[in-house]
Design a protein around this motif. Sequence first.
Motif, PDB file in Angstrom:
ATOM      1  N   ARG A   1     -85.948  48.998 -48.962  1.00  0.00           N
ATOM      2  CA  ARG A   1     -87.359  49.198 -48.842  1.00  0.00           C
ATOM      3  C   ARG A   1     -88.124  49.335 -50.280  1.00  0.00           C
ATOM      4  O   ARG A   1     -89.291  48.784 -50.512  1.00  0.00           O
ATOM      5  CB  ARG A   1     -87.732  50.528 -48.406  1.00  0.00           C
TER       6      ARG A   1
ATOM      7  N   TYR B   1     -91.817  60.364 -45.897  1.00  0.00           N
ATOM      8  CA  TYR B   1     -92.535  59.381 -45.642  1.00  0.00           C
ATOM      9  C   TYR B   1     -91.743  58.291 -44.383  1.00  0.00           C
ATOM     10  O   TYR B   1     -92.046  58.056 -43.471  1.00  0.00           O
ATOM     11  CB  TYR B   1     -93.235  58.499 -46.591  1.00  0.00           C
TER      12      TYR B   1
ATOM     13  N   ARG C   1     -93.007  66.701 -59.527  1.00  0.00           N
ATOM     14  CA  ARG C   1     -93.564  67.330 -58.279  1.00  0.00           C
ATOM     15  C   ARG C   1     -92.362  67.518 -57.104  1.00  0.00           C
ATOM     16  O   ARG C   1     -91.571  66.722 -57.263  1.00  0.00           O
ATOM     17  CB  ARG C   1     -94.723  66.525 -57.968  1.00  0.00           C
TER      18      ARG C   1
ATOM     19  N   GLU D   1     -82.594  58.360 -56.046  1.00  0.00           N
ATOM     20  CA  GLU D   1     -83.080  56.886 -56.563  1.00  0.00           C
ATOM     21  C   GLU D   1     -83.565  57.008 -57.821  1.00  0.00           C
ATOM     22  O   GLU D   1     -84.480  57.681 -58.250  1.00  0.00           O
ATOM     23  CB  GLU D   1     -83.815  56.444 -55.522  1.00  0.00           C
TER      24      GLU D   1
ATOM     25  N   MET E   1     -93.164  64.418 -51.024  1.00  0.00           N
ATOM     26  CA  MET E   1     -94.254  64.691 -49.831  1.00  0.00           C
ATOM     27  C   MET E   1     -94.148  63.685 -48.865  1.00  0.00           C
ATOM     28  O   MET E   1     -93.697  62.591 -49.236  1.00  0.00           O
ATOM     29  CB  MET E   1     -95.501  64.809 -50.659  1.00  0.00           C
TER      30      MET E   1
ATOM     31  N   PHE F   1     -81.764  51.431 -48.238  1.00  0.00           N
ATOM     32  CA  PHE F   1     -82.391  50.597 -46.969  1.00  0.00           C
ATOM     33  C   PHE F   1     -83.217  49.567 -47.488  1.00  0.00           C
ATOM     34  O   PHE F   1     -83.659  48.994 -46.624  1.00  0.00           O
ATOM     35  CB  PHE F   1     -83.544  51.800 -46.466  1.00  0.00           C
TER      36      PHE F   1
HETATM   37  C1  LIG Z   1     -90.944  58.396 -58.705  1.00  0.00           C
HETATM   38  C2  LIG Z   1     -90.513  58.231 -57.140  1.00  0.00           C
HETATM   39  C3  LIG Z   1     -91.290  59.236 -56.100  1.00  0.00           C
HETATM   40  C4  LIG Z   1     -91.213  59.058 -54.839  1.00  0.00           C
HETATM   41  N1  LIG Z   1     -91.758  60.194 -54.123  1.00  0.00           N
HETATM   42  C5  LIG Z   1     -91.670  59.853 -52.880  1.00  0.00           C
HETATM   43  C6  LIG Z   1     -92.169  61.124 -52.022  1.00  0.00           C
HETATM   44  O1  LIG Z   1     -92.895  61.887 -52.372  1.00  0.00           O
HETATM   45  N2  LIG Z   1     -92.070  60.796 -50.489  1.00  0.00           N
HETATM   46  C7  LIG Z   1     -91.286  60.042 -49.987  1.00  0.00           C
HETATM   47  O2  LIG Z   1     -91.095  59.901 -48.745  1.00  0.00           O
HETATM   48  N3  LIG Z   1     -90.544  58.852 -50.808  1.00  0.00           N
HETATM   49  C8  LIG Z   1     -90.654  59.004 -52.064  1.00  0.00           C
HETATM   50  N4  LIG Z   1     -89.985  58.050 -52.933  1.00  0.00           N
HETATM   51  C9  LIG Z   1     -88.908  57.495 -52.226  1.00  0.00           C
HETATM   52  C10 LIG Z   1     -89.304  55.880 -51.616  1.00  0.00           C
HETATM   53  O3  LIG Z   1     -89.904  56.387 -50.353  1.00  0.00           O
HETATM   54  C11 LIG Z   1     -88.082  55.310 -51.734  1.00  0.00           C
HETATM   55  O4  LIG Z   1     -87.598  54.859 -53.153  1.00  0.00           O
HETATM   56  C12 LIG Z   1     -88.035  54.163 -50.858  1.00  0.00           C
HETATM   57  O5  LIG Z   1     -87.982  54.540 -49.521  1.00  0.00           O
HETATM   58  C13 LIG Z   1     -87.031  53.077 -51.252  1.00  0.00           C
HETATM   59  O6  LIG Z   1     -85.951  53.446 -50.558  1.00  0.00           O
HETATM   60  P1  LIG Z   1     -84.536  52.348 -50.760  1.00  0.00           P
HETATM   61  O7  LIG Z   1     -83.660  52.688 -52.131  1.00  0.00           O
HETATM   62  O8  LIG Z   1     -83.759  53.173 -49.764  1.00  0.00           O
HETATM   63  O9  LIG Z   1     -84.782  51.190 -50.412  1.00  0.00           O
HETATM   64  C14 LIG Z   1     -90.279  58.209 -54.461  1.00  0.00           C
HETATM   65  C15 LIG Z   1     -89.622  57.196 -54.989  1.00  0.00           C
HETATM   66  C16 LIG Z   1     -89.873  57.205 -56.452  1.00  0.00           C
HETATM   67  C17 LIG Z   1     -89.214  56.127 -57.477  1.00  0.00           C
END
Ligand SMILES: Cc1cc2nc3c(=O)[nH]c(=O)nc-3n(C[C@H](O)[C@H](O)[C@H](O)COP(=O)(O)O)c2cc1C
Length: 169
Positions: A25, A77, A111, A86, A114, A23
């Motif tokens: 982001r 989120y 974990r 990812e 969340m 996306f």
């Molecule tokens: C180590 C790590 C932990 C993450 N933990 C969460 C999480 O707990 N909740 C969440 O909504 N997104 C989490 N994300 C995801 C991010 O929201 C996500 O990488 C971001 O939206 C980018 O998405 P995209 O690759 O589609 O641009 C995490 C990403 C990483 C790298």
Amino acid sequence: MLTRSMAMKGLPYFTVGKVVKGFGRGSKDLGIPTANFPDEVVNDLPEDIGTGVYYGWATVDNGPVHKMVMSIGWNPYFKNSKKSMETHILHAFGTDFYGSQLRICIIGYVRPEMDFWTLDDLITTIKNDIDTANRQLDTAEMKAFKDHAFFQSEIIDNKIVNGNTYYIN
Ligand SMILES: Cc1cc2nc3c(=O)[nH]c(=O)nc-3n(C[C@H](O)[C@H](O)[C@H](O)COP(=O)(O)O)c2cc1C
Ligand SMILES: Nc1ncnc2c1ncn2[C@@H]1O[C@H](COP(=O)(O)OP(=O)(O)O)[C@@H](O)[C@H]1O
Ligand SMILES: [Mg+2]
């Protein structure tokens, strides 16, 4: 050898695939880029490996083996409707590598995924995950996987072959 950090069923888990667009982001909104896997790789995940945050090792196009932290799930989120896998690599590449081949070995669980009240809370938590991964991967037990044959093997006819077979998507 079964240790506490790998006690989760299904670990270590090895896979490989081409980096696709997400996306947009990761870099833009979070300042933390993630290399997203295609649907085939996500769909191949065994049931044992549930959603959540994991760490391990990664290579891009047969380059050096780097530490990585990975998110598997629906990103609560952002309320994604599609499950994603990812990988954030603990290395400054200075450039995108869409279309490159990403090999990963997932070794440990951090974990569950969340939801958060604010974007800053999400970013702070991810930075904590990165620190956790960085520390865990410095232990001898985890370092052993950096030298695993999986990362040294050649790719032949869409397969990595070294005793086990890892299909490429
Ligand atoms: C180590 C790590 C932990 C993450 N933990 C969460 C999480 O707990 N909740 C969440 O909504 N997104 C989490 N994300 C995801 C991010 O929201 C996500 O990488 C971001 O939206 C980018 O998405 P995209 O690759 O589609 O641009 C995490 C990403 C990483 C790298
Ligand atoms: N250290 C890194 N870890 C992961 N991806 C990286 C890194 N450095 C650069 N990239 C590149 O950044 C791209 C963009 O990531 P991101 O902002 O999450 O966008 P997308 O939503 O397309 O995945 C990744 O696909 C990858 O090519
Ligand atoms: Mg991404």
